[in-house]
Motif scaffolding. Structure first.
Motif, short mmCIF file in Angstrom:
data_model
loop_
_atom_site.label_atom_id
_atom_site.label_comp_id
_atom_site.label_asym_id
_atom_site.label_seq_id
_atom_site.Cartn_x
_atom_site.Cartn_y
_atom_site.Cartn_z
N ASP A 41 0.83 -1.21 0.00
CA ASP A 41 0.00 0.00 0.00
C ASP A 41 0.87 1.26 0.00
N THR A 44 2.38 1.68 -3.48
CA THR A 44 1.36 2.11 -4.44
C THR A 44 1.02 3.57 -4.26
N GLU A 48 1.55 6.46 -7.07
CA GLU A 48 0.41 7.25 -7.55
C GLU A 48 0.68 8.74 -7.39
#
Length: 99
Positions: A41, A44, A48
């Motif tokens: 997480d 990611t 992003e």
């Protein structure tokens, strides 16, 4: 506003099963998978934020999306740094213990 992929406060609010219901093999596997999930997480969220910042700089995309992505990345980084500090502090406490 998008939700954060990893919430450091979730662990405080989730109910924990009774100690007698766990078997010895389940605890390490569950902890390891949660840790791996958290790392994924974190990775990611950082990717992003980077992609959103690049898109905003290159093509003039929505600046609000960039600010939101960078804020999420900052919150995630703060949580990871806090966890790292706690782990280092615990390790130092172990080193100070008399043998």
């Amino acid at each position: 506003m998008s939700t954060l992929g990893f919430n450091p406060y979730t662990a405080l609010n989730t109910p924990r099963p009774a100690e007698g219901t766990k078997t010895a093999g389940q605890a390490p596997e569950a902890a390891g998978s949660k840790f791996a999930e958290s790392i994924a997480d974190f990775r990611t969220t950082m990717q992003e934020a980077e992609q959103t910042a690049i898109q905003t700089a290159v093509s003039g995309a929505d600046p609000h999306a960039m600010v939101e992505a960078l804020t999420n990345a900052e919150l995630m980084l703060d949580a990871v740094v806090t966890i790292r500090d706690k782990v280092v502090e615990a390790y130092q406490e172990l080193l100070r213990m008399p043998v």
